[in-house]
Scaffold this motif. Structure first.
Motif, PDB file in Angstrom:
ATOM      1  N   TYR A  46      79.259  -8.945 -10.205  1.00 26.55           N
ATOM      2  CA  TYR A  46      79.468  -8.943 -11.480  1.00 26.55           C
ATOM      3  C   TYR A  46      80.941  -9.355 -12.094  1.00 26.55           C
ATOM      4  O   TYR A  46      81.550  -8.548 -12.756  1.00 26.55           O
ATOM      5  N   GLY A  87      91.258  -8.185  -7.934  1.00 25.65           N
ATOM      6  CA  GLY A  87      91.155  -9.002  -6.137  1.00 25.65           C
ATOM      7  C   GLY A  87      91.078  -7.617  -5.519  1.00 25.65           C
ATOM      8  O   GLY A  87      91.265  -6.612  -5.556  1.00 25.65           O
ATOM      9  N   GLU A  88      91.250  -7.469  -3.617  1.00 24.31           N
ATOM     10  CA  GLU A  88      91.480  -6.890  -3.099  1.00 24.31           C
ATOM     11  C   GLU A  88      92.970  -6.925  -2.677  1.00 24.31           C
ATOM     12  O   GLU A  88      93.309  -7.853  -1.187  1.00 24.31           O
ATOM     13  N   THR A 115      90.176  -0.483  -4.489  1.00 21.41           N
ATOM     14  CA  THR A 115      89.805  -1.193  -3.227  1.00 21.41           C
ATOM     15  C   THR A 115      89.158  -0.770  -3.001  1.00 21.41           C
ATOM     16  O   THR A 115      87.974   0.755  -3.360  1.00 21.41           O
ATOM     17  N   SER A 138      85.876   1.380  -4.405  1.00 22.79           N
ATOM     18  CA  SER A 138      84.802   1.265  -5.103  1.00 22.79           C
ATOM     19  C   SER A 138      82.918   1.479  -4.193  1.00 22.79           C
ATOM     20  O   SER A 138      83.321   0.357  -3.193  1.00 22.79           O
ATOM     21  N   ASN A 176      84.565   4.607  -7.620  1.00 25.90           N
ATOM     22  CA  ASN A 176      84.620   3.305  -9.049  1.00 25.90           C
ATOM     23  C   ASN A 176      82.861   2.968  -8.529  1.00 25.90           C
ATOM     24  O   ASN A 176      82.420   1.888  -7.696  1.00 25.90           O
ATOM     25  N   MET A 208      80.430  -4.587 -17.484  1.00 26.83           N
ATOM     26  CA  MET A 208      81.483  -5.110 -17.827  1.00 26.83           C
ATOM     27  C   MET A 208      80.358  -7.428 -18.321  1.00 26.83           C
ATOM     28  O   MET A 208      80.453  -7.583 -17.015  1.00 26.83           O
TER      29      MET A 208
HETATM   30  N1  SAM Z   1      88.471  -4.998  -4.804  1.00 29.20           N
HETATM   31  C1  SAM Z   1      89.091  -3.999  -5.623  1.00 29.20           C
HETATM   32  C2  SAM Z   1      87.700  -3.034  -5.482  1.00 29.20           C
HETATM   33  O1  SAM Z   1      86.605  -3.236  -6.032  1.00 29.20           O
HETATM   34  O2  SAM Z   1      88.219  -1.466  -6.007  1.00 29.20           O
HETATM   35  C3  SAM Z   1      90.234  -3.892  -6.905  1.00 29.20           C
HETATM   36  C4  SAM Z   1      89.610  -4.924  -7.460  1.00 29.20           C
HETATM   37  S1  SAM Z   1      88.028  -4.759  -8.905  1.00 29.20           S
HETATM   38  C5  SAM Z   1      87.910  -6.092 -10.023  1.00 29.20           C
HETATM   39  C6  SAM Z   1      88.169  -3.112  -9.845  1.00 29.20           C
HETATM   40  C7  SAM Z   1      86.947  -2.550  -9.736  1.00 29.20           C
HETATM   41  O3  SAM Z   1      86.945  -3.547 -11.533  1.00 29.20           O
HETATM   42  C8  SAM Z   1      86.546  -2.284  -9.100  1.00 29.20           C
HETATM   43  O4  SAM Z   1      85.926  -0.499  -9.366  1.00 29.20           O
HETATM   44  C9  SAM Z   1      85.109  -2.799  -9.928  1.00 29.20           C
HETATM   45  O5  SAM Z   1      83.667  -2.113  -9.461  1.00 29.20           O
HETATM   46  C10 SAM Z   1      84.820  -3.072 -11.349  1.00 29.20           C
HETATM   47  N2  SAM Z   1      84.613  -4.305 -12.010  1.00 29.20           N
HETATM   48  C11 SAM Z   1      84.668  -5.869 -10.900  1.00 29.20           C
HETATM   49  N3  SAM Z   1      84.096  -6.202 -12.263  1.00 29.20           N
HETATM   50  C12 SAM Z   1      83.353  -5.606 -12.499  1.00 29.20           C
HETATM   51  C13 SAM Z   1      82.224  -5.578 -14.178  1.00 29.20           C
HETATM   52  N4  SAM Z   1      81.968  -7.231 -14.555  1.00 29.20           N
HETATM   53  N5  SAM Z   1      82.077  -4.669 -15.148  1.00 29.20           N
HETATM   54  C14 SAM Z   1      82.588  -3.967 -14.754  1.00 29.20           C
HETATM   55  N6  SAM Z   1      83.409  -3.354 -13.276  1.00 29.20           N
HETATM   56  C15 SAM Z   1      84.081  -4.243 -12.921  1.00 29.20           C
END
Ligand code: SAM
Ligand code: SF4
Length: 343
Positions: A46, A87-88, A115, A138, A176, A208
């Motif tokens: 996603y 990103g990470e 993270t 996450s 998350n 989303m």
């Molecule tokens: N890489 C790290 C991580 O995954 O925790 C930090 C960046 S990530 C983009 C931040 C959060 O955005 C994560 O909890 C991820 O699950 C959420 N996320 C990413 N794409 C998403 C989407 N399309 N809809 C909802 N949440 C999303």
């Protein structure tokens, strides 16, 4: 205060706060999310296409000095909470030292990190020592095969090491968990064991439209609240005064909470207190906008603090009422990738 060009890296910690940052709908901005990189060691379906997205060149990403300057400016504008994301974050070299500097030199008091946990365990001791305010980890499933399917990488074991080590160190922890079309009831129930047994806030997040792919067709989405009520019938909503994107629930016998984040329904826009800076240095005043202010070009063309603050104020004064209104104006042909935005 910066009065000249881009090589002047003095910080502004001790300067007095300015008038708060309040948007054209009266919402005060107190929370800044920084995507410090677009690189990642997972490929969540996603968030990024399988092939990844062409990463920004190192020089197109804000340097740590530039980020520190921006954090100082936002602090002067009344921002109190900073979240490091990507990103990470740990895919970028020097992330831990950057976090340390934000706390010790720039004076950030509420510093949080989001993270994926793959490489995070080795940094937890230091994060605890410097007093990180909390970590969002996450984790969408506890099933190894499903984890591999969602993230396209076989790394669940390493994420769980981070999870249990963070618990051992008593670092405040939120989980998350994005709910996709294929998330099963069983997976949700299994994840529910975490807040039952530990003082963790588990938040289920509506998926989303940020996959970095063309699929803009609305996907079928269960109503998360209905689903939670069905799977955990004794949950009661926790009342809170804190502005939050999550609605939290608990029940007797639970040490933590279960929450929902209705990011696709956009139910919390009326109290939205956050801005984002993308990994290529654009400010977003709404998750659904296209990056409305190019802070990187201002920083690199010698803009003074005063000029940057004035541009930030101006942009914040042109926000839309909610994420639906913003998205309409953007008229997207494909979904942007979340790894550049930071969630
Ligand atoms: N890489 C790290 C991580 O995954 O925790 C930090 C960046 S990530 C983009 C931040 C959060 O955005 C994560 O909890 C991820 O699950 C959420 N996320 C990413 N794409 C998403 C989407 N399309 N809809 C909802 N949440 C999303
Ligand atoms: Fe990487 Fe986080 Fe995006 Fe997953 S959600 S691909 S871990 S940036």
């Amino acid at each position: 205060m910066h009065t000249s060009g881009p090589n002047n890296h003095r910080h502004t910690v001790s300067l007095p706060p300015l008038a708060p940052l309040i948007d054209n709908y009266g919402r005060e901005i107190t929370y800044l999310r920084l995507a410090i990189t677009d690189r990642c060691n997972l490929r969540c379906r996603y968030c990024m296409p399988e092939r990844g997205v062409v990463p920004f060149l190192h020089e197109d990403t804000l340097s740590y000095e530039e980020l520190e300057r921006l954090v100082s400016l936002f602090q002067m504008l009344g921002v109190r909470k900073i979240r490091i994301t990507g990103g990470e974050p740990f895919a970028r070299r020097g992330c831990l030292e950057f976090i340390q500097r934000l706390m010790s030199r720039v004076g950030v008091e509420q510093l949080y990190l989001t993270t994926n946990g793959v490489e995070t365990s080795r940094y937890l001791g230091s994060l605890k020592e410097i007093g990180i305010s909390g970590i969002n980890l996450s984790l969408d499933t506890l099933d190894k095969d499903r984890f591999k399917d969602i993230t396209r990488r076989d790394r669940l074991d390493r994420v769980l090491v981070t999870l249990y080590q963070a618990l051992e160190l008593s670092i405040p922890l939120k989980i998350n968990s994005v709910v996709t079309e294929s998330t099963s009831d069983k997976e949700i129930i299994n994840l529910g064991e975490l807040p039952k047994n530990h003082a963790i806030s588990l938040r289920f997040i509506e998926m989303m439209p940020f996959s970095g792919e063309k699929r803009l067709i609305p996907r079928s989405q269960d109503n998360l609240l209905d689903r939670l009520n069905r799977l955990f019938p004794s949950l009661q909503e926790c009342q809170t005064d804190i502005i939050s994107t999550a609605r939290l629930f608990s029940t007797s016998g639970f040490r933590g909470t279960i929450g929902i984040i209705e990011g696709n329904s956009r139910k919390f826009c009326a109290t939205c207190n956050k801005v984002r800076i993308t990994s290529d240095g654009r400010m977003k005043s709404c998750l659904y906008d296209n990056g409305i202010l190019n802070l990187k070009s201002m920083l690199r063309s010698g803009a003074t603090d005063k000029a940057i603050i004035s541009a930030i104020r101006q942009s914040i004064n042109q926000r839309h009422v909610d994420g639906h209104a913003t998205e309409l104006i953007c008229d997207r042909k494909e979904e942007p990738p979340m790894n550049r935005i930071g969630g």
